[in-house]
Scaffold this motif. Structure first.
Motif, PDB file in Angstrom:
ATOM      1  N   MET A   5       0.828  -1.247   0.061  1.00  0.00           N
ATOM      2  CA  MET A   5      -0.021  -0.139   0.044  1.00  0.00           C
ATOM      3  C   MET A   5       0.829   1.242  -0.076  1.00  0.00           C
ATOM      4  SD  MET A   5      -3.075   1.071   2.619  1.00  0.00           S
ATOM      5  CE  MET A   5      -1.851   1.855   3.922  1.00  0.00           C
ATOM      6  N   ILE A   6       0.676   2.040  -0.920  1.00  0.00           N
ATOM      7  CA  ILE A   6       1.365   3.274  -1.096  1.00  0.00           C
ATOM      8  C   ILE A   6       1.087   4.391   0.032  1.00  0.00           C
ATOM      9  CG2 ILE A   6       2.161   5.238  -2.572  1.00  0.00           C
ATOM     10  CD1 ILE A   6       1.535   3.394  -5.027  1.00  0.00           C
ATOM     11  N   VAL A   7       2.048   4.600   0.715  1.00  0.00           N
ATOM     12  CA  VAL A   7       1.860   5.771   1.869  1.00  0.00           C
ATOM     13  C   VAL A   7       2.679   6.983   1.474  1.00  0.00           C
ATOM     14  CG1 VAL A   7       1.318   3.924   3.506  1.00  0.00           C
ATOM     15  CG2 VAL A   7       3.799   4.644   3.342  1.00  0.00           C
ATOM     16  N   GLU A   8       3.467   6.954   0.542  1.00  0.00           N
ATOM     17  CA  GLU A   8       4.196   8.343   0.393  1.00  0.00           C
ATOM     18  C   GLU A   8       4.736   8.524  -0.912  1.00  0.00           C
ATOM     19  OE1 GLU A   8       7.953   8.415   2.725  1.00  0.00           O
ATOM     20  OE2 GLU A   8       8.369  10.689   2.069  1.00  0.00           O
ATOM     21  N   THR A   9       4.400   9.624  -1.755  1.00  0.00           N
ATOM     22  CA  THR A   9       4.734   9.928  -3.044  1.00  0.00           C
ATOM     23  C   THR A   9       5.316  11.522  -3.383  1.00  0.00           C
ATOM     24  OG1 THR A   9       2.596  10.742  -3.792  1.00  0.00           O
ATOM     25  CG2 THR A   9       3.087   8.501  -3.995  1.00  0.00           C
ATOM     26  N   GLU A  10       6.172  11.632  -4.349  1.00  0.00           N
ATOM     27  CA  GLU A  10       6.385  12.851  -5.001  1.00  0.00           C
ATOM     28  C   GLU A  10       5.812  12.991  -6.120  1.00  0.00           C
ATOM     29  OE1 GLU A  10      10.548  13.606  -3.941  1.00  0.00           O
ATOM     30  OE2 GLU A  10      10.037  13.739  -1.524  1.00  0.00           O
ATOM     31  N   ALA A  11       5.643  14.415  -6.748  1.00  0.00           N
ATOM     32  CA  ALA A  11       5.405  14.404  -7.931  1.00  0.00           C
ATOM     33  C   ALA A  11       6.638  15.189  -8.525  1.00  0.00           C
ATOM     34  CB  ALA A  11       3.973  15.258  -8.163  1.00  0.00           C
ATOM     35  N   TYR A  12       6.895  15.166  -9.753  1.00  0.00           N
ATOM     36  CA  TYR A  12       7.846  15.840 -10.600  1.00  0.00           C
ATOM     37  C   TYR A  12       6.963  15.947 -11.808  1.00  0.00           C
ATOM     38  CZ  TYR A  12      10.837  14.472  -7.107  1.00  0.00           C
ATOM     39  OH  TYR A  12      11.575  14.430  -5.581  1.00  0.00           O
ATOM     40  N   ILE A  13       6.997  17.409 -12.139  1.00  0.00           N
ATOM     41  CA  ILE A  13       6.140  17.875 -13.274  1.00  0.00           C
ATOM     42  C   ILE A  13       6.690  18.804 -14.110  1.00  0.00           C
ATOM     43  CG2 ILE A  13       3.693  18.841 -13.794  1.00  0.00           C
ATOM     44  CD1 ILE A  13       3.128  17.915 -10.782  1.00  0.00           C
ATOM     45  N   GLY A  14       6.862  18.570 -15.298  1.00  0.00           N
ATOM     46  CA  GLY A  14       7.452  19.307 -16.470  1.00  0.00           C
ATOM     47  C   GLY A  14       8.655  19.800 -16.529  1.00  0.00           C
ATOM     48  N   GLU A  15       9.011  20.528 -17.638  1.00  0.00           N
ATOM     49  CA  GLU A  15      10.512  20.713 -17.569  1.00  0.00           C
ATOM     50  C   GLU A  15      11.064  21.989 -16.907  1.00  0.00           C
ATOM     51  OE1 GLU A  15      10.669  21.490 -22.012  1.00  0.00           O
ATOM     52  OE2 GLU A  15      10.958  19.140 -22.280  1.00  0.00           O
ATOM     53  N   ASP A  16       9.591  22.861 -16.581  1.00  0.00           N
ATOM     54  CA  ASP A  16       9.861  23.863 -15.677  1.00  0.00           C
ATOM     55  C   ASP A  16      10.218  23.779 -14.201  1.00  0.00           C
ATOM     56  OD1 ASP A  16       9.553  25.495 -17.895  1.00  0.00           O
ATOM     57  OD2 ASP A  16       7.402  25.522 -17.430  1.00  0.00           O
ATOM     58  N   GLY A  55       6.456   9.492 -22.537  1.00  0.00           N
ATOM     59  CA  GLY A  55       5.679   8.617 -23.024  1.00  0.00           C
ATOM     60  C   GLY A  55       4.154   8.558 -22.452  1.00  0.00           C
ATOM     61  N   PRO A  56       3.551   7.784 -23.054  1.00  0.00           N
ATOM     62  CA  PRO A  56       2.145   7.545 -22.355  1.00  0.00           C
ATOM     63  C   PRO A  56       2.021   7.300 -20.827  1.00  0.00           C
ATOM     64  CG  PRO A  56       2.662   5.645 -23.299  1.00  0.00           C
ATOM     65  CD  PRO A  56       3.831   6.507 -23.510  1.00  0.00           C
ATOM     66  N   PRO A  57       0.930   7.757 -19.930  1.00  0.00           N
ATOM     67  CA  PRO A  57       1.000   7.543 -18.774  1.00  0.00           C
ATOM     68  C   PRO A  57       0.781   6.201 -18.516  1.00  0.00           C
ATOM     69  CG  PRO A  57      -1.175   8.539 -19.888  1.00  0.00           C
ATOM     70  CD  PRO A  57      -0.258   8.696 -20.795  1.00  0.00           C
ATOM     71  N   GLY A  58       0.916   5.690 -17.270  1.00  0.00           N
ATOM     72  CA  GLY A  58       0.872   4.384 -17.169  1.00  0.00           C
ATOM     73  C   GLY A  58       1.943   3.615 -16.912  1.00  0.00           C
ATOM     74  N   LEU A  59       3.004   3.902 -17.454  1.00  0.00           N
ATOM     75  CA  LEU A  59       4.236   3.213 -17.639  1.00  0.00           C
ATOM     76  C   LEU A  59       5.010   3.416 -16.424  1.00  0.00           C
ATOM     77  CD1 LEU A  59       5.379   3.669 -21.249  1.00  0.00           C
ATOM     78  CD2 LEU A  59       3.899   2.057 -20.356  1.00  0.00           C
ATOM     79  N   ALA A  60       5.874   2.534 -16.053  1.00  0.00           N
ATOM     80  CA  ALA A  60       6.971   2.704 -15.102  1.00  0.00           C
ATOM     81  C   ALA A  60       8.081   3.356 -15.539  1.00  0.00           C
ATOM     82  CB  ALA A  60       7.403   1.438 -14.525  1.00  0.00           C
ATOM     83  N   GLU A 116      -0.059  11.586 -16.642  1.00  0.00           N
ATOM     84  CA  GLU A 116      -0.679  12.598 -17.476  1.00  0.00           C
ATOM     85  C   GLU A 116      -0.859  14.060 -16.928  1.00  0.00           C
ATOM     86  OE1 GLU A 116      -1.202  14.325 -20.618  1.00  0.00           O
ATOM     87  OE2 GLU A 116      -1.618  12.342 -21.312  1.00  0.00           O
ATOM     88  N   ALA A 117       0.033  14.899 -17.348  1.00  0.00           N
ATOM     89  CA  ALA A 117      -0.233  16.213 -16.614  1.00  0.00           C
ATOM     90  C   ALA A 117      -0.302  17.405 -18.058  1.00  0.00           C
ATOM     91  CB  ALA A 117       1.036  16.529 -16.009  1.00  0.00           C
ATOM     92  N   GLU A 118      -1.412  17.178 -18.612  1.00  0.00           N
ATOM     93  CA  GLU A 118      -1.740  18.102 -19.623  1.00  0.00           C
ATOM     94  C   GLU A 118      -0.474  18.443 -20.493  1.00  0.00           C
ATOM     95  OE1 GLU A 118      -2.579  21.670 -17.481  1.00  0.00           O
ATOM     96  OE2 GLU A 118      -4.528  21.010 -16.691  1.00  0.00           O
TER      97      GLU A 118
END
Length: 165
Positions: A1-12, A31-36, A53-55
């Motif tokens: 069960m995932i209890v900790e994550t971090e997001a890394y979004i975009g070239e900015d 690439g397409p979302p859903g890949l590791a 997927e992040a727009e």
DNA sequence: GAATGGATTGTCT
DNA sequence: GACAATCCATTCA
């Protein structure tokens, strides 16, 4: 069960691997979302992300900590081949530790997280409050509050979360 | 073709 | 609290 994550979004996002633009290494982020997206960090640890997927922006979610549910004995073996005991809460605490416990390696890069040996299931929130804050272990982009975890969960990484015996 | 630098962890002081 | 371990993609010559 995932209890900790971090997001890394975009070239900015300076901490995102996509910051330098498309390269062979960070290609999965585009690439397409859903890949590791698996990569080797500090020459020692494999870290695993879920591409999202992040727009139209290259983005992924780093899996930082799990609460082990099944296969505890196998995780023990992988984490501690010498047989010394590791507390259940510590088996998958931290991004490098959890990949070792699960046996995730570079060969698992680009696996389909919806239909492969490595899958993420949505079972909803199973309890606890979700907290948000600064990302850990990075030197840039620290100001973005893109880390989220289950508040007070014993398997959440970070120095402050480590229990004293 | 060679130098550089991490989305970490465990050990030592 | 400080630091070593360790490897590969990127960057520069």
């Amino acid at each position: 069960m995932i209890v900790e994550t971090e997001a890394y979004i975009g070239e900015d996002d300076p901490a995102c691997h996509a910051a330098p633009g498309p390269t062979r290494r960070n290609a999965p982020l585009y690439g397409p979302p859903g890949l590791a997206y698996v990569y080797l960090n500090y020459g020692i640890h494999y870290l695993v992300n879920a591409v999202t997927e992040a727009e139209g922006h290259p983005a992924a979610v780093l899996i930082r900590a799990l609460q082990p549910v099944e296969g505890l004995a196998l995780m023990q073996t992988r984490r501690a081949p010498d047989g010394h005991h590791i507390d259940d809460d510590d088996l998958c605490r931290g991004p490098g530790n959890l990949t070792r416990a699960l046996g995730i390696m570079l060969t698992d890069n680009l696996l389909d997280l919806t239909s492969s040996n490595l899958v993420v299931e949505d079972r909803g929130l199973t309890g606890g409050k979700v907290a948000w804050g600064s990302r850990i272990g990075i030197r840039v982009g620290v100001e973005k509050p893109w880390r989220c975890w289950v508040e007070g969960h014993p398997s959440v990484s970070g120095a402050k979360a480590r229990r004293r015996t």
